[in-house]
Design an enzyme around this catalytic site. Structure first.
Site, PDB file in Angstrom:
ATOM      1  N   GLU A 126       0.867  -1.180   0.000  1.00 59.56           N
ATOM      2  CA  GLU A 126       0.000   0.000   0.000  1.00 59.56           C
ATOM      3  C   GLU A 126       0.906   1.232   0.000  1.00 59.56           C
ATOM      4  OE1 GLU A 126      -3.956   1.818   2.202  1.00 59.56           O
ATOM      5  OE2 GLU A 126      -2.687   0.419   3.290  1.00 59.56           O
ATOM      6  N   HIS A 191      -5.490   6.072  -1.499  1.00 55.00           N
ATOM      7  CA  HIS A 191      -4.745   7.244  -1.041  1.00 55.00           C
ATOM      8  C   HIS A 191      -4.534   8.169  -2.239  1.00 55.00           C
ATOM      9  CE1 HIS A 191      -3.947   5.907   3.079  1.00 55.00           C
ATOM     10  NE2 HIS A 191      -4.019   4.706   2.543  1.00 55.00           N
ATOM     11  N   ASP A 244     -16.060  -1.829   9.989  1.00 54.77           N
ATOM     12  CA  ASP A 244     -15.930  -1.816  11.453  1.00 54.77           C
ATOM     13  C   ASP A 244     -16.794  -0.761  12.118  1.00 54.77           C
ATOM     14  OD1 ASP A 244     -14.537   0.432  10.664  1.00 54.77           O
ATOM     15  OD2 ASP A 244     -12.746   0.021  11.870  1.00 54.77           O
ATOM     16  N   ASP A 269      -8.010  -4.515   7.055  1.00 58.49           N
ATOM     17  CA  ASP A 269      -7.035  -3.438   7.215  1.00 58.49           C
ATOM     18  C   ASP A 269      -6.539  -3.429   8.662  1.00 58.49           C
ATOM     19  OD1 ASP A 269      -5.587  -1.261   5.993  1.00 58.49           O
ATOM     20  OD2 ASP A 269      -6.830   0.140   7.118  1.00 58.49           O
TER      21      ASP A 269
END
Length: 364
Positions: A126, A191, A244, A269
């Site tokens: 990432e 991102h 979540d 993640d």
């Protein structure tokens, strides 16, 4: 050889009950209601759901160690064992934007561990080819634009162990994207500050995934459609999401599922407590934060993500199970082997009770 009897399972959204599933040499050998052949160990599912093993394409640590802080074979083995215990039978170990030295160590550890791996499929990098404007919890000093020479060296060093790379395509040259795609690396937009037009062009070029939808990207604006809208609208774009309740509100997950259906998949993640290196995570309540208070990785398992989708997002159980099995298998091109209960598929299977508790794991 194992025969699972009284099995309930989903296939293409349809629930099958009172089935027998024969497992042989790590594969699903047969499915049906006929008598069990001699020589099979019989395991009664007791009306539990039999579901494919979970596939997590973005997890940073498990079992107490953050992989980028301890990029070793020992860490990967610990993650493998811990995740298997929790029902994740396949995973990509994720490395955030980091120093070249850490990335090399992670790649070397992955190559060394590959022959003995159980559920470890490879690495998800990432970064570092991100947009600093949308860095999130990533360290901005490591973020950079890719060069063709750099990615060629990366691919050569990786020897096939890097399976997925998150990038900001609006900042990368076409030759870089083309080279990574040509070398069978799954690219994911993340991102990123991409506009609708830039993201759509990237999907048209062959980028197939989107990293943690809504996080570290521009918010939807009704006069300026951008990356999330491009992911919704493009027929081939898939996207991961962190279910979540902290990274994305459950109502927004519900909306994303309605718009994307089988193109949306779940990741954890997840990180672990860590107090060394550039990525330090502390647990605050039910979420992890960095020392400056930035929301970082999650504190959920794939099973908890499924439970949240069913209990809080109105997503049907069969669809939520696909979001942690068949759809991520499609993302990495393994949909003919993983993520489905069908003859010839891997016998990575789980028992889930009617209240969605994990009761048994099969991994050969």
């Amino acid at each position: 050889m194992i025969a699972i009897t009284n099995a309930c399972f989903f296939n293409n959204g349809e629930l099958f009950t009172h089935q027998s599933i024969l497992l042989n040499k790590g594969k699903i050998e047969a499915i049906g209601t006929e008598n069990i052949p001699i020589g099979y160990e019989i395991i009664d599912a007791h009306q539990n759901y039999v579901v494919p093993g979970f596939i997590d394409l973005q997890i940073y640590g498990s079992g107490g160690h953050l992989f980028s802080a301890y990029p070793t074979v020992k860490t990967l083995a610990r993650m493998d064992a811990d995740l298997l215990h929790k029902g994740t039978t396949s995973f990509l170990a994720c490395v955030a934007t980091n120093s070249p030295e850490v990335v090399v160590q992670a790649i070397e550890a992955a190559k060394a561990y590959r022959p003995m791996a159980k559920g470890f499929l490879g690495l998800h990098l990432e970064g570092p080819f991100l947009n600093a404007k949308r860095k999130g919890a990533h360290v901005s000093s490591f973020i950079k634009k890719a060069t063709l020479a750099e990615v060629k060296d990366l691919v050569a060093l990786a020897d096939g162990v890097v399976k997925m790379v998150t990038i900001a395509p609006e900042l990368q040259d076409d030759e870089v994207i083309d080279y990574l795609l040509a070398n069978n690396i799954v690219l994911s937009i993340g991102h990123s500050d991409a506009s609708f037009e830039q993201a759509t062009a990237a999907y048209n070029k062959g980028i197939t995934a989107t990293t943690h939808l809504f996080n570290a990207m521009p918010s939807i604006h009704h006069r300026e459609p951008n990356l999330p809208v491009a992911a919704f609208n493009h027929p081939k774009a898939m996207a991961s999401i962190i279910a979540d309740g902290n990274h994305v509100n459950f109502e927004v997950i519900k909306m994303a599922y309605k718009l994307m259906q089988e193109r949306l998949f779940l990741i954890t993640d997840a990180v672990t407590d860590c107090n060394i290196g550039p990525y330090q995570h502390q647990l605050e309540g039910d979420k992890f934060i960095t020392p400056d208070g930035t929301l970082s990785g999650s504190n959920i398992t794939m099973l908890q993500a499924v439970q949240n989708c069913v209990n809080h997002c109105g997503i049907p159980l069969s669809a939520a199970l696909d979001m942690v099995s068949l759809t991520p298998a499609r993302v990495i091109g393994q949909e003919k082997y993983l993520g489905k209960i069908e003859v010839g598929y891997s016998a990575d299977l789980l028992f889930l009770s009617p209240d969605l508790k994990l009761t048994k794991v099969f991994k050969f």
